[in-house]
Each structure stands twice: as C-alpha cells, then as structure tokens.
Design a protein around this motif. Sequence first.
Motif, PDB file in Angstrom:
ATOM      1  N   ALA A  11       0.832  -1.204   0.000  1.00  0.00           N
ATOM      2  CA  ALA A  11       0.000   0.000   0.000  1.00  0.00           C
ATOM      3  C   ALA A  11       0.863   1.249   0.000  1.00  0.00           C
ATOM      4  CB  ALA A  11      -0.937  -0.017   1.207  1.00  0.00           C
ATOM      5  N   ARG A  12       1.999   1.201   0.717  1.00  0.00           N
ATOM      6  CA  ARG A  12       2.930   2.328   0.712  1.00  0.00           C
ATOM      7  C   ARG A  12       3.487   2.557  -0.690  1.00  0.00           C
ATOM      8  NH1 ARG A  12       6.995   0.524   3.997  1.00  0.00           N
ATOM      9  NH2 ARG A  12       5.844   1.188   5.842  1.00  0.00           N
ATOM     10  N   VAL A  13       3.875   1.460  -1.358  1.00  0.00           N
ATOM     11  CA  VAL A  13       4.417   1.582  -2.716  1.00  0.00           C
ATOM     12  C   VAL A  13       3.376   2.195  -3.647  1.00  0.00           C
ATOM     13  CG1 VAL A  13       5.277   0.298  -4.716  1.00  0.00           C
ATOM     14  CG2 VAL A  13       6.040  -0.330  -2.420  1.00  0.00           C
ATOM     15  N   LEU A  14       2.146   1.692  -3.571  1.00  0.00           N
ATOM     16  CA  LEU A  14       1.083   2.224  -4.437  1.00  0.00           C
ATOM     17  C   LEU A  14       0.758   3.680  -4.108  1.00  0.00           C
ATOM     18  CD1 LEU A  14      -1.421  -0.755  -4.791  1.00  0.00           C
ATOM     19  CD2 LEU A  14       0.290   0.056  -6.425  1.00  0.00           C
ATOM     20  N   MET A  15       0.765   4.043  -2.829  1.00  0.00           N
ATOM     21  CA  MET A  15       0.491   5.426  -2.450  1.00  0.00           C
ATOM     22  C   MET A  15       1.540   6.367  -3.052  1.00  0.00           C
ATOM     23  SD  MET A  15       0.718   7.297   1.258  1.00  0.00           S
ATOM     24  CE  MET A  15       2.504   7.228   1.169  1.00  0.00           C
ATOM     25  N   ILE A  16       2.819   6.002  -2.932  1.00  0.00           N
ATOM     26  CA  ILE A  16       3.889   6.858  -3.431  1.00  0.00           C
ATOM     27  C   ILE A  16       3.848   6.921  -4.956  1.00  0.00           C
ATOM     28  CG2 ILE A  16       6.404   7.089  -3.590  1.00  0.00           C
ATOM     29  CD1 ILE A  16       6.509   5.871  -0.728  1.00  0.00           C
ATOM     30  N   ALA A  17       3.619   5.778  -5.612  1.00  0.00           N
ATOM     31  CA  ALA A  17       3.527   5.761  -7.073  1.00  0.00           C
ATOM     32  C   ALA A  17       2.334   6.587  -7.553  1.00  0.00           C
ATOM     33  CB  ALA A  17       3.419   4.326  -7.580  1.00  0.00           C
TER      34      ALA A  17
END
Length: 199
Positions: free
Chosen positions: A132-138
């Motif tokens: 979820a962190r990766v998707l939020m930043i992307a």
Amino acid sequence: MTAPAPYRCPAWVPVLIIVLTVGQLAVAEWVPGIDRFADKAFGARLLAYPLMMLLVPALWWIVVKRRRPEEPAPYGAFSLIMLGFLADVTGNSLDLYDSLTWWDDMNHFVNWVFLLTGIGLIIGAPVRPAWARVLMIAGLGAILAIGWELGEWYTFIRHGTEIDTAYEDTLGDETLGTLGALLAGLLVTWRLRGSDTVR
C-alpha cells in the motif's frame, strides 16, 4: 557499548541546493543574450521553483513541528525533494536538454525518484502494508507528473515551438515520472523496513 547515532543530513545541504537553484534561475532571467534560456519561462520558474522547493518543509514545520517540537527535521528528505529542481535548472544552464537527446527523459524519471523518495520518507512510515505504501507513493507521483505537464503546457508549450510534438512528449514524461515514483515507492519501503522514521 552504545550504538552510534544514526546519520542525519545537516541543515546546510537543502539550503545549498536552494541557493544553487535560485542563483542559476536568476542568471537565466536577468543575464541577457543566453539563447538556451529563451522561451523557457524562467521568470515563472524563478518564482515557482523556490515556492515548490519550500512547500514540503513549510508543511512539515506547520504540521509536525507544532505537535512534536522535539522531532528533528528530516533535512535529507527535504534535500531529495529539492534536488530535482536543481537538476532541471542545471540541465538548462549546461544546455543538456538541447545537446543530449536523452536528457529530458532521464530527468523526468530520475527527478521523480528524488522527489517521491523524499516525500515518501516523510509520509510513508505509517502506511501499512508495504504494498500500500508503494502504491500510495507511485500514485502521488503520477498525480504530480500530470500536474507538472499541465504547468509546462500552460507556461511555455501552448505558445511555443514544441506544440507539434507536445502530446507524445507529455505522455512519455508522465509515464517516466510515474515509473520513477514507483521506484521511489520501492526504495522507501526498502529503507523503512524495521524502522519507524528516517531522517
């Protein structure tokens, strides 16, 4: 034996990045006769870039420092956010956009890695799970890439010489920015493993 204190980026690093960026912008705007700076909206950049560079630090001081006065400032993350602006201006100063065909594309990718890694280090730690962190930043990077391209179009493409190729270039830049943000999300997630905060 106590463990050594974690390395913290000194405050002078983001200050130096701002000074170098604004100095080059001032030369581009006020020193006459430099063709590579023509029709690239350096007057608008001279106002907008420092404001954008200082936006996240200002928000951090308003939101975080007020609530937790003992919290040390994340100067390393601030520096990463500001580094892309310096790279962009330096590329213009050294005429790299016109002399190296790949410079613009590389800049969009790498600068979004810098920008979103810095932002991700500031806001990413509480986000769980890691994907979820990766998707939020992307996702945030994709939004910023679209906003950046709208700003470029409004300030100098719509009445400039690049209007014929603007559509294809814009799609490429947005894609590269989003991929750079995705890499930033992976880097931030790797950096934050087992750690609640990064400075």
